[in-house]
Scaffold this motif. Structure first.
Motif, mmCIF file in Angstrom:
data_model
loop_
_atom_site.group_PDB
_atom_site.id
_atom_site.type_symbol
_atom_site.label_atom_id
_atom_site.label_comp_id
_atom_site.label_asym_id
_atom_site.label_seq_id
_atom_site.Cartn_x
_atom_site.Cartn_y
_atom_site.Cartn_z
ATOM 1 N N ILE A 1 1.041 -1.562 -0.185
ATOM 2 C CA ILE A 1 -0.273 -0.045 0.374
ATOM 3 C C ILE A 1 1.234 1.319 -0.241
ATOM 4 O O ILE A 1 0.652 2.304 -0.773
ATOM 5 C CB ILE A 1 -0.311 0.146 1.422
ATOM 6 N N GLU A 2 1.939 0.943 0.743
ATOM 7 C CA GLU A 2 2.602 1.842 0.843
ATOM 8 C C GLU A 2 3.588 2.326 -0.542
ATOM 9 O O GLU A 2 3.749 3.581 -0.670
ATOM 10 C CB GLU A 2 3.595 2.532 2.128
ATOM 11 N N ALA A 3 3.681 1.802 -1.078
ATOM 12 C CA ALA A 3 4.212 1.617 -2.378
ATOM 13 C C ALA A 3 3.422 2.166 -3.201
ATOM 14 O O ALA A 3 4.002 3.244 -3.649
ATOM 15 C CB ALA A 3 5.629 0.052 -2.955
ATOM 16 N N SER A 4 2.658 1.604 -3.512
ATOM 17 C CA SER A 4 1.069 2.412 -4.774
ATOM 18 C C SER A 4 1.395 4.183 -4.043
ATOM 19 O O SER A 4 0.806 4.852 -4.886
ATOM 20 C CB SER A 4 0.442 1.327 -3.998
ATOM 21 N N ILE A 5 0.943 4.245 -2.951
ATOM 22 C CA ILE A 5 1.117 6.237 -2.333
ATOM 23 C C ILE A 5 1.927 6.475 -3.303
ATOM 24 O O ILE A 5 1.915 7.807 -3.744
ATOM 25 C CB ILE A 5 0.851 5.922 -0.686
ATOM 26 N N ARG A 6 3.069 5.904 -2.839
ATOM 27 C CA ARG A 6 4.608 6.862 -3.195
ATOM 28 C C ARG A 6 5.000 6.540 -4.931
ATOM 29 O O ARG A 6 4.967 7.931 -5.472
ATOM 30 C CB ARG A 6 5.643 5.527 -2.452
ATOM 31 N N ILE A 7 3.961 5.494 -5.792
ATOM 32 C CA ILE A 7 4.421 5.364 -7.292
ATOM 33 C C ILE A 7 2.981 6.759 -7.457
ATOM 34 O O ILE A 7 3.102 7.367 -8.618
ATOM 35 C CB ILE A 7 3.415 4.190 -7.614
ATOM 36 N N ASN A 8 1.866 6.435 -7.321
ATOM 37 C CA ASN A 8 0.645 7.723 -6.928
ATOM 38 C C ASN A 8 1.513 9.070 -7.316
ATOM 39 O O ASN A 8 0.840 10.146 -7.955
ATOM 40 C CB ASN A 8 -0.642 7.520 -6.488
ATOM 41 N N LYS A 9 2.158 9.315 -5.767
ATOM 42 C CA LYS A 9 2.701 10.658 -6.132
ATOM 43 C C LYS A 9 3.418 10.624 -6.681
ATOM 44 O O LYS A 9 3.489 12.386 -7.840
ATOM 45 C CB LYS A 9 3.241 10.923 -4.545
ATOM 46 N N LEU A 10 4.658 10.751 -7.366
ATOM 47 C CA LEU A 10 5.641 10.361 -8.330
ATOM 48 C C LEU A 10 4.921 10.581 -9.932
ATOM 49 O O LEU A 10 5.102 11.534 -10.482
ATOM 50 C CB LEU A 10 6.144 9.174 -8.285
ATOM 51 N N ILE A 11 4.051 9.664 -10.049
ATOM 52 C CA ILE A 11 2.460 9.534 -11.138
ATOM 53 C C ILE A 11 2.382 11.704 -11.305
ATOM 54 O O ILE A 11 2.592 12.234 -12.375
ATOM 55 C CB ILE A 11 1.755 9.244 -11.443
ATOM 56 N N GLU A 12 2.079 12.008 -9.787
ATOM 57 C CA GLU A 12 0.701 13.182 -9.792
ATOM 58 C C GLU A 12 2.328 14.338 -10.438
ATOM 59 O O GLU A 12 2.156 15.812 -10.569
ATOM 60 C CB GLU A 12 0.840 13.447 -8.809
ATOM 61 N N LYS A 13 3.406 13.993 -9.349
ATOM 62 C CA LYS A 13 4.396 15.314 -9.852
ATOM 63 C C LYS A 13 4.894 14.939 -10.712
ATOM 64 O O LYS A 13 5.007 16.458 -12.000
ATOM 65 C CB LYS A 13 5.558 14.675 -8.871
ATOM 66 N N ILE A 14 5.248 13.955 -11.728
ATOM 67 C CA ILE A 14 5.443 13.729 -13.337
ATOM 68 C C ILE A 14 4.678 14.472 -14.044
ATOM 69 O O ILE A 14 4.698 15.786 -15.101
ATOM 70 C CB ILE A 14 6.128 12.725 -13.926
ATOM 71 N N GLU A 15 3.285 14.141 -13.616
ATOM 72 C CA GLU A 15 1.889 14.963 -14.511
ATOM 73 C C GLU A 15 2.473 16.607 -14.637
ATOM 74 O O GLU A 15 1.511 17.298 -15.083
ATOM 75 C CB GLU A 15 0.706 15.022 -13.919
ATOM 76 N N LYS A 16 2.241 16.321 -13.524
ATOM 77 C CA LYS A 16 2.453 18.127 -13.189
ATOM 78 C C LYS A 16 3.570 19.032 -13.787
ATOM 79 O O LYS A 16 3.768 19.841 -14.101
ATOM 80 C CB LYS A 16 3.016 18.804 -11.511
ATOM 81 N N ASN A 17 4.712 18.216 -13.330
ATOM 82 C CA ASN A 17 5.526 19.654 -14.499
ATOM 83 C C ASN A 17 5.202 19.001 -15.838
ATOM 84 O O ASN A 17 6.184 19.854 -16.582
ATOM 85 C CB ASN A 17 7.094 18.323 -14.006
ATOM 86 N N GLU A 18 4.853 17.836 -16.332
ATOM 87 C CA GLU A 18 4.358 17.848 -17.833
ATOM 88 C C GLU A 18 3.304 19.282 -17.878
ATOM 89 O O GLU A 18 3.471 19.191 -19.388
ATOM 90 C CB GLU A 18 4.171 16.576 -17.926
ATOM 91 N N GLU A 19 2.146 19.189 -17.206
ATOM 92 C CA GLU A 19 1.569 20.426 -17.419
ATOM 93 C C GLU A 19 2.270 21.858 -17.647
ATOM 94 O O GLU A 19 2.023 22.743 -18.194
ATOM 95 C CB GLU A 19 0.347 20.653 -16.790
ATOM 96 N N GLY A 20 3.747 22.150 -16.417
ATOM 97 C CA GLY A 20 3.981 23.205 -16.427
ATOM 98 C C GLY A 20 4.957 23.445 -17.945
ATOM 99 O O GLY A 20 5.108 24.959 -18.217
ATOM 100 N N LYS A 21 5.185 22.684 -18.788
ATOM 101 C CA LYS A 21 5.759 22.506 -19.759
ATOM 102 C C LYS A 21 5.406 23.303 -21.242
ATOM 103 O O LYS A 21 4.318 23.531 -21.081
ATOM 104 C CB LYS A 21 6.908 21.675 -20.104
#
Length: 117
Positions: free
Chosen positions: A97-117
């Motif tokens: 569960i903790e690993a899936s939460i970390r992965i989701n946070k990383l995906i959200e962070k990547i998506e935010k970076n992609e939107e900012g470009k």
């Protein structure tokens, strides 16, 4: 056939351990939500590995309490399931569960970076 029997035993042991949670009298476990995610019985049936998660932050304390009470769980299994050898119960922290939460946070962070470009 042996795999089917082991799965049946795992299922029954999971039910018994869940029932055993209500018998624990440790005040540190009061009002704690404890979930058994997976139960694995070793091939020689000498060990039962129980993977536990909790919504509470102090999962390590919960695991220690459960490991200290593993004799009670083993007795509960011995009284309810006829087996030649009753397995030693070992509780582990389920990190899935903790690993899936970390992965989701990383995906959200990547998506935010992609939107900012």
């Amino acid at each position: 056939m042996a795999q089917y029997r082991r799965e049946m035993l795992e299922s029954e042991m999971k039910k018994l351990i869940t029932q055993g949670f209500s018998q624990l009298k440790d005040p540190r476990l009061k009002d704690k939500f404890i979930d058994i995610n997976m139960v694995r019985l070793s091939k020689d049936k000498s060990y039962l590995d129980v993977y536990v998660s909790s919504l509470d932050e102090d999962i390590d304390t919960i695991i220690n309490i459960l490991n200290n009470a593993k004799g009670m769980f083993r007795t509960l299994i011995a009284k309810n399931i006829k087996m030649f050898k009753v397995p030693e119960v070992r509780f582990h922290k389920d990190e899935g569960i903790e690993a899936s939460i970390r992965i989701n946070k990383l995906i959200e962070k990547i998506e935010k970076n992609e939107e900012g470009k």
